[in-house]
Design a protein around this motif. Structure first.
Motif, short mmCIF file in Angstrom:
data_model
loop_
_atom_site.label_atom_id
_atom_site.label_comp_id
_atom_site.label_asym_id
_atom_site.label_seq_id
_atom_site.Cartn_x
_atom_site.Cartn_y
_atom_site.Cartn_z
N ARG A 1 7.73 -5.53 10.18
CA ARG A 1 7.79 -4.77 8.21
C ARG A 1 7.77 -3.31 8.47
O ARG A 1 7.41 -2.56 9.12
CB ARG A 1 5.44 -5.60 7.72
N VAL B 1 4.89 -6.73 13.83
CA VAL B 1 4.43 -7.55 13.26
C VAL B 1 4.07 -8.51 14.31
O VAL B 1 2.62 -9.38 14.60
CB VAL B 1 4.64 -8.07 12.26
N ASP C 1 -0.33 -5.70 3.23
CA ASP C 1 0.34 -6.45 4.00
C ASP C 1 1.93 -6.74 3.46
O ASP C 1 2.88 -6.57 3.45
CB ASP C 1 0.09 -8.12 4.02
N TYR D 1 9.81 -7.91 5.60
CA TYR D 1 9.73 -8.22 6.45
C TYR D 1 10.96 -8.02 7.06
O TYR D 1 11.87 -8.90 6.51
CB TYR D 1 8.69 -8.83 6.58
N VAL E 1 -3.01 -8.20 11.96
CA VAL E 1 -2.46 -9.69 11.78
C VAL E 1 -2.99 -10.59 12.66
O VAL E 1 -2.68 -11.91 12.29
CB VAL E 1 -1.29 -9.82 11.83
N MET F 1 2.36 -16.42 6.67
CA MET F 1 0.89 -15.63 6.73
C MET F 1 -0.29 -15.83 5.64
O MET F 1 0.41 -16.53 4.78
CB MET F 1 1.57 -14.26 6.28
N LEU G 1 -3.73 -13.32 3.66
CA LEU G 1 -2.92 -11.50 2.92
C LEU G 1 -3.61 -10.85 2.66
O LEU G 1 -4.43 -11.25 1.44
CB LEU G 1 -1.57 -12.04 2.33
#
Length: 124
Positions: A35, A45, A87, A91, A61, A80, A83
């Motif tokens: 990301r 990520v 974030d 991506y 994460v 995900m 969040l």
């Protein structure tokens, strides 16, 4: 050979979202998600081998994001949860024809192919 990322959007803090990566023309051995937030460098990520033997997450994460393989559709998903505004980023999915080892998964240079990116915005 093409990677297509999809599923981005706007979500409130604490919410969930799934982004997906579809590979056409080839089944890769390793997939990764990276990301890039505005003004920041692209960062790792999560990554996984298509075989499922190795999976790696960034510390930021781990426990919130889950990378999974959809073998019937030749896709990789990034689920995900919980969040946070931090974030927010574009991506990108990436793939490599080799089965990357754990220590190599987080490196951008290890991946041969990249998708176009999908924007995830976490905001109230």
């Amino acid at each position: 050979v093409q990677l297509q990322a999809s599923g981005g959007g706007l979500v409130q803090p604490g919410g969930s979202l799934r982004v997906s990566c579809a590979a056409s023309g080839f089944t890769f051995s390793t997939y990764g998600w990276f990301r890039q937030a505005p003004g920041k460098e692209r960062e790792f990520v999560a990554g996984t081998r298509w075989s499922g033997t190795t999976t790696r997450y960034a510390d930021s994460v781990r426990g919130r994001f889950t990378i999974s393989r959809d073998k019937s559709n030749n896709m990789v998903h990034l689920e995900m949860n919980s969040l946070k505004p931090e974030d927010t980023a574009v991506y990108y999915c990436a793939a490599d024809s080799r089965g990357l080892i754990f220590s190599s998964m987080a490196g951008m240079s290890a991946y041969e192919y990249w998708g176009q990116g999908t924007l995830v915005t976490v905001s109230s």
